[in-house]
Design a protein around this motif. Structure first.
Motif, mmCIF file in Angstrom:
data_model
loop_
_atom_site.group_PDB
_atom_site.id
_atom_site.type_symbol
_atom_site.label_atom_id
_atom_site.label_comp_id
_atom_site.label_asym_id
_atom_site.label_seq_id
_atom_site.Cartn_x
_atom_site.Cartn_y
_atom_site.Cartn_z
ATOM 1 N N LYS A 92 45.425 -41.636 27.069
ATOM 2 C CA LYS A 92 46.574 -42.207 26.371
ATOM 3 C C LYS A 92 46.185 -43.498 25.658
ATOM 4 N N ALA A 93 45.339 -44.306 26.316
ATOM 5 C CA ALA A 93 44.900 -45.567 25.703
ATOM 6 C C ALA A 93 44.030 -45.319 24.474
ATOM 7 N N SER A 94 43.294 -44.181 24.470
ATOM 8 C CA SER A 94 42.433 -43.864 23.326
ATOM 9 C C SER A 94 43.162 -43.029 22.279
ATOM 10 N N SER A 95 44.480 -42.866 22.441
ATOM 11 C CA SER A 95 45.328 -42.119 21.495
ATOM 12 C C SER A 95 44.934 -40.645 21.396
ATOM 13 N N ASP A 96 44.346 -40.116 22.444
ATOM 14 C CA ASP A 96 44.012 -38.685 22.480
ATOM 15 C C ASP A 96 45.180 -37.961 23.148
ATOM 16 N N GLN A 97 46.219 -37.680 22.358
ATOM 17 C CA GLN A 97 47.451 -37.102 22.892
ATOM 18 C C GLN A 97 47.221 -35.709 23.451
ATOM 19 N N ARG A 98 46.347 -34.937 22.832
ATOM 20 C CA ARG A 98 46.107 -33.554 23.262
ATOM 21 C C ARG A 98 45.549 -33.510 24.700
ATOM 22 N N ASN A 99 44.475 -34.293 24.936
ATOM 23 C CA ASN A 99 43.891 -34.300 26.281
ATOM 24 C C ASN A 99 44.807 -34.997 27.285
ATOM 25 N N TYR A 100 45.587 -35.984 26.821
ATOM 26 C CA TYR A 100 46.572 -36.619 27.703
ATOM 27 C C TYR A 100 47.549 -35.577 28.244
ATOM 28 N N ILE A 101 48.012 -34.679 27.365
ATOM 29 C CA ILE A 101 48.956 -33.638 27.780
ATOM 30 C C ILE A 101 48.272 -32.626 28.696
ATOM 31 N N ARG A 102 47.019 -32.282 28.384
ATOM 32 C CA ARG A 102 46.327 -31.261 29.191
ATOM 33 C C ARG A 102 46.124 -31.714 30.635
ATOM 34 N N MET A 103 46.035 -33.025 30.856
ATOM 35 C CA MET A 103 45.829 -33.509 32.221
ATOM 36 C C MET A 103 47.000 -33.144 33.134
ATOM 37 N N GLY A 120 54.233 -31.525 31.211
ATOM 38 C CA GLY A 120 53.199 -31.341 30.197
ATOM 39 C C GLY A 120 53.607 -30.316 29.153
ATOM 40 N N MET A 121 54.282 -29.247 29.574
ATOM 41 C CA MET A 121 54.732 -28.218 28.642
ATOM 42 C C MET A 121 55.780 -28.785 27.680
ATOM 43 N N ALA A 122 56.672 -29.627 28.210
ATOM 44 C CA ALA A 122 57.688 -30.240 27.339
ATOM 45 C C ALA A 122 57.043 -31.167 26.307
ATOM 46 N N LEU A 123 56.030 -31.947 26.725
ATOM 47 C CA LEU A 123 55.334 -32.843 25.797
ATOM 48 C C LEU A 123 54.564 -32.056 24.746
ATOM 49 N N ALA A 124 53.970 -30.919 25.158
ATOM 50 C CA ALA A 124 53.234 -30.091 24.203
ATOM 51 C C ALA A 124 54.162 -29.542 23.129
#
Length: 601
Positions: A110-121, A145-149
């Motif tokens: 999240k700090a590195s703005s990698d939203q995709r991997n943030y959600i996958r966690m 995570g599904m809602a965020l995706a």
């Protein structure tokens, strides 16, 4: 002093390989390379070692890569480093630690703005909670995570979340929602024309239908996946389908097709290396059920034993992997301590040689080292004792659960007998119930004592006899029960079949030998003794009643006219490598002799 000095030299020689090995474990990383290259090299090396189950160096390499990323303040590589460490702990079965590292990785992504991997966690965390049987927490993370995706437009991540929800709902037996998510995943990959993933998911759908008891639909899913696997020459998928399709075929009595699939799976399993034992466990269980349905109980028992052996191999392989990891961690710490100790010793020796008191320092170091080694040995013994106590507790819990399950089976048989009208059927069900209770007594004895592999035969046979006496409406005051038990302790593998044999013989005595209308006081004698004479050494079991005596010709009848009890006694005697004789001697006398080779085994 000279002897102590020699022992110190031997200690140095013993520790030298530890130093060399510790040096060899360091990866060949270019010191002048950029941090990004170093980190990549460490990750690649850790991946190759993880594939060979070398857990201790993998953990060390991943921690080293993470330290470099943290020193360079590379937030994205820090996130990946946390994720890789989480994956390491997940592969070793430490799911609680894996969750903590996934959470750290999530914060870093999240700090590195990698939203995709943030959600996958969220999905990875949900997977670990599900493996810990924390279904509520698992579902919360996956659904979040599904809602965020969906909100972020990462629709390609949804099948991953659906797949995990399928696992969660399947484990909690919420099959309707599990099927709904399965259909969504199938529709997605069909639209994408990703046929490998589509038919892999269809194979999992077959397993899900099997769990639901929809064996026709399960077979259809397996056969559709098999057609694709044959078309694409995918031996991996073919092997797992052949291993799993008997689950759907056997309940439909398609025994020949199920057996053919089992034989193909056996051939494929030999190519799987260490993973073959889990496959062999499933296949041998299928074959045992097939032969049981065909009425070939000897073959069914053979394959059931193979199933147990393969299942134990899977258990041992898992435990060995965990023990290897713990041992590797222990050895790593020990080597590091040995290196530090050796360096300190060398420094002391140098100073004391120049000071003229080297011998005294050598003696002091030696005594300290011996004390340290003694403390480590004591610590190791303590750990071994704790592990032994834990294993004993697990075995007692296992026997307790088996006893409870057998009690449930006995209760079901009793309820079933109460609903029957045919007297013969009622008697057959009650005899079956008595057999189950005879086995249940064994496991009850095992979990009520500190011994989890041996049975007190005196107490067990007394309980068994008194239980049957009450079942046939006899009291202790009007019955002569003689127990002559010389062998009080027997291994459970011998005690179980012996208990079933005695159960059958006592049941026959109560049914045919005793008559309350007669004034003759009923007598039952049970002997279990060790034969010491050289001509016939081994164990002898005798069961005798004082009834009118059995018709030997009637006992010797074979084929369909022979009762199940007689065949069971003959089969169990053969299983014990023993031979029995039936005599008409003041009633009926049954004598079973088992040679020493069986008792030693």
């Amino acid at each position: 002093m000279l002897i102590l000095a020699k022992r110190f030299v031997y200690l140095i020689i013993w520790l030298a390989p530890c130093i060399v090995l510790a040096q060899q474990e360091q990866p060949a990383i270019e010191s002048s390379a950029p941090d990004s290259i170093k980190i990549k090299q460490l990750w690649n090396l850790s991946d190759s070692l993880l594939n060979t189950s070398q857990f201790a160096p993998v953990k060390k390499l991943l921690e080293q890569a993470l330290a470099i990323a943290q020193a360079s303040e590379d937030t994205h590589r820090i996130a990946i480093g946390y994720r890789k460490l989480a994956g390491f702990y997940q592969s070793t079965g430490d799911f609680a630690t894996a969750i903590s590292f996934y959470l750290k990785a999530q914060v870093a992504f999240k700090a590195s703005s990698d939203q995709r991997n943030y959600i996958r966690m969220f999905n990875n965390i949900g997977f670990c909670y599900n493996r810990l049987d924390k279904t509520k927490e698992a579902r919360q993370h996956v659904e979040r995570g599904m809602a965020l995706a969906q909100q972020s437009g990462y629709d390609q991540l949804l099948p991953e979340f659906y797949s995990e929800l399928i696992n969660i709902d399947s484990n909690s037996k919420q099959y309707a929602s599990a099927i709904a998510y399965t259909n969504r995943v199938l529709a997605y990959y069909k639209q994408k024309k990703d046929w490998n993933t589509y038919y892999g998911t269809l194979f999992n759908a077959g397993l899900l239908y099997k769990n639901m008891g929809q064996y026709v639909r399960s077979e259809q899913s397996f056969r559709q996946s098999m057609a694709y696997a044959i078309k694409t020459n995918d031996e991996f998928l073919q092997g797992y389908i052949n291993t799993s399709i008997p689950y759907a075929l056997i309940p439909q009595n398609k025994l020949d097709e199920a057996e053919e699939a089992c034989h193909k799976a056996l051939i494929w399993a030999e190519k799987k290396g260490l993973e073959k034992h889990s496959i062999l466990a499933d296949v041998n269980e299928h074959l045992s059920r097939i032969y049981e349905k065909r009425g070939d109980f000897r073959q069914a028992l053979l394959f059931y034993k193979r199933h147990i052996a393969s299942r134990d191999s899977v258990f041992n392989a898992t435990k060995n992997r965990q023990v290897a990891e713990l041992e590797a961690r222990y050895q790593t710490r020990e080597k590091e301590e040995n290196i530090r100790e050796l360096a300190a010793t060398n420094a002391h020796q140098t100073r004391q040689i120049w000071a003229g008191v080297g011998g005294l320092i050598v003696l002091t170091i030696l005594l300290g080292t011996l004390y340290w080694l003694y403390a480590r040995v004591q610590q190791s013994r303590k750990k071994i004792t704790q592990q032994s106590d834990q294993l004993t507790l697990m075995m007692r819990e296992l026997h307790h659960r088996v006893k409870n399950n057998l009690a449930i089976v006995s209760s079901l048989l009793k309820l079933q007998s109460n609903r029957l009208d045919d007297e013969k059927a009622i008697q057959a069900v009650r005899v079956g119930q008595q057999r189950v209770e005879a086995m249940s007594l064994i496991h009850q004895r095992l979990y009520q004592t500190d011994e989890v592999t041996t049975v007190n035969m005196r107490a067990y046979l007394a309980d068994l006899s008194e239980s049957l006496m009450r079942a046939y409406d006899y009291s202790a005051d009007e019955f002569d029960l003689q127990l002559n038990i010389e062998l009080e302790e027997l291994d459970v593998d011998m005690a179980m079949p012996l208990g079933l044999i005695v159960n059958e013989l006592i049941t026959n005595s109560f049914k045919y030998a005793y008559n309350k209308a007669d004034r003759k006081r009923p007598l039952l004698r049970i002997d279990l003794r060790q034969q010491t004479d050289q001509a016939q050494s081994g164990i002898t079991l005798e069961v005798q009643d004082n009834g009118p005596g059995i018709d030997i010709s009637d006992w010797q009848q074979k084929g369909n006219k022979s009762s199940f009890g007689k065949r069971l006694i003959a089969s169990l005697s053969e299983q014990l490598d023993g031979h029995f004789e039936l005599l008409k001697q003041n009633g009926t006398l049954f004598r079973l002799h088992m040679p020493n080779i069986r008792t030693q085994a």
